[in-house]
Design a protein around this motif. Structure first.
Motif, PDB file in Angstrom:
ATOM      1  N   LEU A  13       0.706  -1.324  -0.184  1.00 53.96           N
ATOM      2  CA  LEU A  13      -0.198   0.130  -0.095  1.00 53.96           C
ATOM      3  C   LEU A  13       0.829   1.304  -0.089  1.00 53.96           C
ATOM      4  O   LEU A  13       0.452   2.217  -0.318  1.00 53.96           O
ATOM      5  CB  LEU A  13      -0.830   0.050   1.127  1.00 53.96           C
ATOM      6  CG  LEU A  13      -2.093  -1.334   1.107  1.00 53.96           C
ATOM      7  CD1 LEU A  13      -2.549  -0.995   2.653  1.00 53.96           C
ATOM      8  CD2 LEU A  13      -3.038  -0.991  -0.014  1.00 53.96           C
ATOM      9  N   ILE A  14       2.099   1.007   0.318  1.00 56.32           N
ATOM     10  CA  ILE A  14       3.081   2.238   0.377  1.00 56.32           C
ATOM     11  C   ILE A  14       4.226   1.796  -0.457  1.00 56.32           C
ATOM     12  O   ILE A  14       5.147   0.800  -0.058  1.00 56.32           O
ATOM     13  CB  ILE A  14       3.696   2.618   1.743  1.00 56.32           C
ATOM     14  CG1 ILE A  14       2.337   2.882   2.800  1.00 56.32           C
ATOM     15  CG2 ILE A  14       4.454   3.627   1.691  1.00 56.32           C
ATOM     16  CD1 ILE A  14       2.784   3.210   4.188  1.00 56.32           C
ATOM     17  N   ILE A  15       4.321   2.181  -1.604  1.00 58.40           N
ATOM     18  CA  ILE A  15       5.531   2.105  -2.404  1.00 58.40           C
ATOM     19  C   ILE A  15       6.819   2.863  -2.304  1.00 58.40           C
ATOM     20  O   ILE A  15       6.751   4.127  -1.808  1.00 58.40           O
ATOM     21  CB  ILE A  15       5.251   1.919  -3.912  1.00 58.40           C
ATOM     22  CG1 ILE A  15       4.564   3.245  -4.475  1.00 58.40           C
ATOM     23  CG2 ILE A  15       4.125   0.788  -4.202  1.00 58.40           C
ATOM     24  CD1 ILE A  15       4.225   3.281  -6.075  1.00 58.40           C
ATOM     25  N   GLY A  16       7.890   2.720  -2.828  1.00 58.56           N
ATOM     26  CA  GLY A  16       9.109   3.349  -2.524  1.00 58.56           C
ATOM     27  C   GLY A  16       9.659   2.862  -1.103  1.00 58.56           C
ATOM     28  O   GLY A  16       9.019   2.503  -0.245  1.00 58.56           O
ATOM     29  N   HIS A  17      10.947   3.308  -1.071  1.00 59.16           N
ATOM     30  CA  HIS A  17      11.623   2.694   0.345  1.00 59.16           C
ATOM     31  C   HIS A  17      11.449   3.731   1.397  1.00 59.16           C
ATOM     32  O   HIS A  17      12.253   4.844   1.859  1.00 59.16           O
ATOM     33  CB  HIS A  17      13.126   2.374   0.119  1.00 59.16           C
ATOM     34  CG  HIS A  17      13.398   1.476  -1.035  1.00 59.16           C
ATOM     35  ND1 HIS A  17      13.044   0.151  -0.796  1.00 59.16           N
ATOM     36  CD2 HIS A  17      13.742   1.519  -2.440  1.00 59.16           C
ATOM     37  CE1 HIS A  17      13.180  -0.570  -2.063  1.00 59.16           C
ATOM     38  NE2 HIS A  17      13.708   0.256  -2.757  1.00 59.16           N
ATOM     39  N   LYS A  18      10.168   3.985   2.041  1.00 61.38           N
ATOM     40  CA  LYS A  18       9.753   4.977   2.736  1.00 61.38           C
ATOM     41  C   LYS A  18      10.133   4.577   4.200  1.00 61.38           C
ATOM     42  O   LYS A  18       9.930   3.555   4.519  1.00 61.38           O
ATOM     43  CB  LYS A  18       8.205   5.117   2.675  1.00 61.38           C
ATOM     44  CG  LYS A  18       7.923   5.697   1.258  1.00 61.38           C
ATOM     45  CD  LYS A  18       8.280   6.910   0.930  1.00 61.38           C
ATOM     46  CE  LYS A  18       7.841   7.416  -0.568  1.00 61.38           C
ATOM     47  NZ  LYS A  18       8.694   8.762  -0.902  1.00 61.38           N
ATOM     48  N   THR A  19      10.525   5.691   5.117  1.00 66.07           N
ATOM     49  CA  THR A  19      10.613   5.731   6.598  1.00 66.07           C
ATOM     50  C   THR A  19       9.536   6.398   7.029  1.00 66.07           C
ATOM     51  O   THR A  19       8.887   7.116   6.462  1.00 66.07           O
ATOM     52  CB  THR A  19      12.129   6.054   7.062  1.00 66.07           C
ATOM     53  OG1 THR A  19      12.136   7.497   6.574  1.00 66.07           O
ATOM     54  CG2 THR A  19      13.281   5.305   6.146  1.00 66.07           C
ATOM     55  N   TYR A  20       9.454   6.638   8.501  1.00 69.49           N
ATOM     56  CA  TYR A  20       8.300   7.114   8.997  1.00 69.49           C
ATOM     57  C   TYR A  20       8.702   8.602   8.941  1.00 69.49           C
ATOM     58  O   TYR A  20       7.750   9.413   8.661  1.00 69.49           O
ATOM     59  CB  TYR A  20       8.588   6.654  10.702  1.00 69.49           C
ATOM     60  CG  TYR A  20       7.990   5.503  10.945  1.00 69.49           C
ATOM     61  CD1 TYR A  20       6.877   5.035  10.848  1.00 69.49           C
ATOM     62  CD2 TYR A  20       9.139   4.614  11.504  1.00 69.49           C
ATOM     63  CE1 TYR A  20       6.347   3.612  11.071  1.00 69.49           C
ATOM     64  CE2 TYR A  20       8.579   3.287  11.840  1.00 69.49           C
ATOM     65  CZ  TYR A  20       7.362   2.862  11.658  1.00 69.49           C
ATOM     66  OH  TYR A  20       6.974   1.605  12.020  1.00 69.49           O
TER      67      TYR A  20
END
Length: 466
Positions: A13-20
Motif C-alpha cells: 500500500l506504500i511504495i518506495g523505500h519509505k521511512t516514518y
C-alpha cells in the motif's frame, strides 16, 4: 489497528523505500511549501465561478425563483437535481471512513481523509438548494425547532424540505466530527514541525493537546470505532431519506419501492467517481504517487463496477415496469420507451451512455489500471449521474396526467449560474483544505508501514523463498 495477518501476495500500500520520517515530510510538504502555479490557477478559476454563482443566488433572492426555468408543471427542476446530485457526491466519504474502517480495510487510509473532506464540502453545496428553493430565504429558520411562541414545534413536518434538513444536518455533523477527530494526530505533527510562532499557535489549538501517548491512541481508536458504528447507518439512511422526497409521492415514476436502495447504490457510484476525480489530480499535484498507488485506484474502480451493476439492475427494472405495465402514463417516466424517443431523448441516452456503457470499460484490467482512462471515465460517470437526477425530476413531471398541462423545462442562465457557483465553491473549499490540512492520514499510514510498505513486503517475500 494492525492486528491481523496480511497475506504477502497482496500488493504494498506504500511504495518506495519509505521511512516514518519520509511519510511525515511527504504529507507535510504541501502545507509547509508555497503553492505552485497550478494551484493558484485552479483557485482563481474556482473563485471566479463561486463569485458568479453567488451573484446568481443574490439575483434569485432579490427577484424570486421566477428567474429560474420553472413553470406550473415543472415546479421542481434544475435546483433539486443539483441538490440530489451533491448529496450523492458526498456519499463515498462516509463509506470509505466508516464502513471500511469496521471491515479493517487498510487501503482506505490513503484516501479516507480527502473523501471525508469531499463529503463535508459536497453537503455544504447541497444545503444551498433547498434553502433558495423555498423562495423566501428569510423564513428558512422555520425548518429548525422553534420556540412555542411560534406555534407548533415543527412548522410543517410533512414537507420533504424538512426531511432534507434532517438528512443534511445529521450527515454534516457526524461527518465533520469523524473528519476532525482523525485530523488531530496530524495537526500535532504539523504543530511539532511549525517554523513560525503563528503557525505553531494555530495547530497547537487544533491538535487539542495531542501528545501521542498510549492512552491518547487508545481513546483515538475507541472513538474511531464508535463514530464508525454511528456513521455506517448514515450511508444507507441519508440517501434513503432523500429518495423519500420522490418515493412517498403519487406521481408516476416516483411512487416506487425501488428508490431507496437504488438511490443509495447510485450515490456510492457517483461518490467514488468523484473521489477518483479529485485524488488523481491531488496525487499528481502534491506528489503523493507513493501513497495513492495504482492499487488504490483499481480497488475503487472495482467498487464502481459493483455499484454500477446495482444501478444497471435498477434501470432495467424501471424500464421493464414502464413497458410491461402498458400504462400510457408510465411510458413518460424517466426510464421508459417513451423517454428514449420523446422530446428528452438526449437526456435519456446521455444517462445510458455515461452510467451503463462507459463504466463497463472498467471490467478490463488494462482500463481500470490506467490513470488517464480512470480520470476520464470518472468524469463521465459524474456527468451521467447528474443526467440521471435530471431525468428523474424533469422527465417525470414534465408529462402530467393531463395532456393539457404538458410542458418543457428549459433552465435559465441563472439556473446554470447557481450550479456553476456551487462547483466553484466546492473547488475553493477543497483547494484551501489541501493547503492547510494533511490530505492523507499520515498517523494511520505509519501504523501499516511495516506490514504494507514495499521494502518490508520485499523482505517478507525473500524470507518466504528462503
Amino acid at each position: 489497528m494492525s492486528g491481523h495477518y496480511e497475506a504477502p501476495i497482496r500488493e504494498p500500500l506504500i511504495i518506495g523505500h519509505k521511512t516514518y520520517h519520509d511519510i511525515s515530510n511527504d504529507i507535510a510538504r504541501p502545507i509547509e511549501e508555497r503553492a505552485g502555479k497550478l494551484w493558484w490557477v485552479s483557485f482563481w478559476i474556482a473563485l471566479a465561478l463561486f463569485i458568479y454563482g453567488f451573484g446568481c443566488i443574490a439575483y434569485t433572492i432579490g427577484t424570486g425563483i421566477g428567474a429560474w426555468g420553472l413553470n406550473r408543471t415543472n415546479n421542481w427542476g434544475w435546483d433539486i437535481t443539483n441538490f440530489v446530485w451533491w448529496v450523492g457526491i458526498g456519499h463515498a466519504g462516509t463509506l470509505i471512513s466508516a464502513v471500511l474502517l469496521l471491515f479493517r480495510q487498510r487501503w482506505r487510509m490513503s484516501v479516507n481523509r480527502s473523501a471525508e473532506a469531499m463529503t463535508i464540502f459536497a453537503v455544504v453545496q447541497a444545503a444551498i438548494f433547498p434553502v433558495i428553493h423555498m423562495g423566501r430565504v428569510w423564513v428558512g429558520y422555520w425548518v429548525f425547532p422553534l420556540p412555542n411562541q411560534f406555534g407548533s414545534l415543527w412548522t410543517n413536518f410533512n414537507s420533504p424540505l424538512l426531511w432534507d434538513v434532517f438528512a443534511i444536518s445529521t450527515y454534516f455533523s457526524v461527518s465533520s466530527v469523524f473528519w476532525f477527530m482523525g485530523l488531530i494526530p496530524d495537526f500535532a505533527m504539523i504543530r511539532d514541525r511549525a517554523k513560525t510562532p503563528w503557525t505553531k499557535r494555530i495547530y497547537t489549538f487544533l491538535s487539542f493537546g495531542w501528545g501521542g501517548k498510549a492512552k491518547h491512541w487508545q481513546r483515538f481508536e475507541e472513538l474511531s470505532l464508535v463514530l464508525a458504528g454511528l456513521a455506517t447507518p448514515l450511508v444507507f439512511s441519508v440517501h434513503t431519506t432523500v429518495s423519500f422526497d420522490f418515493a412517498t409521492s403519487v406521481i408516476k415514476g416516483w411512487h416506487s419501492t425501488i428508490y431507496p436502495p437504488y438511490f443509495v447504490a447510485g450515490a456510492i457510484f457517483s461518490g467514488f467517481a468523484m473521489v477518483q476525480t479529485l485524488l488523481i489530480v491531488a496525487r499528481k499535484v502534491a506528489h503523493l504517487e507513493d501513497y495513492i498507488t495504482m492499487y488504490h485506484i483499481e480497488i475503487m474502480n472495482i467498487v464502481i463496477i459493483v455499484t454500477g451493476g446495482m444501478v444497471t439492475v435498477a434501470y432495467a427494472t424501471e424500464y421493464f415496469i414502464a413497458w410491461y405495465s402498458g400504462s400510457r402514463y408510465e411510458d413518460f417516466t424517466y426510464i421508459s420507451p417513451g423517454s428514449a424517443t420523446g422530446p428528452y431523448w438526449w437526456a435519456f441516452w446521455a444517462l445510458i451512455t455515461c452510467n451503463l456503457i462507459v463504466p463497463a470499460l472498467f471490467w478490463f484490467k488494462k482500463v481500470r489500471t490506467n490513470i488517464m482512462a480512470t480520470f476520464i471515465i470518472a468524469l463521465i460517470i459524474n456527468i451521467g449521474m447528474w443526467f440521471e437526477r435530471f431525468d428523474i425530476i424533469v422527465l417525470n413531471i414534465s408529462r402530467d396526467y393531463l395532456p393539457s398541462s404538458w410542458t418543457m423545462f428549459k433552465p435559465s442562465i441563472i439556473d446554470v449560474g447557481v450550479f456553476l457557483g456551487t462547483i466553484g465553491f466546492f473547488g475553493v473549499l477543497f483547494l484551501l483544505y489541501a493547503r492547510t490540512f494533511p490530505v492523507i492520514a499520515q498517523a494511520e499510514l505509519k501504523t501499516i508501514l511495516k506490514i504494507s510498505g514495499e521494502t518490508y513486503k520485499a523482505k517478507e517475500e525473500e524470507d518466504e523463498h528462503h
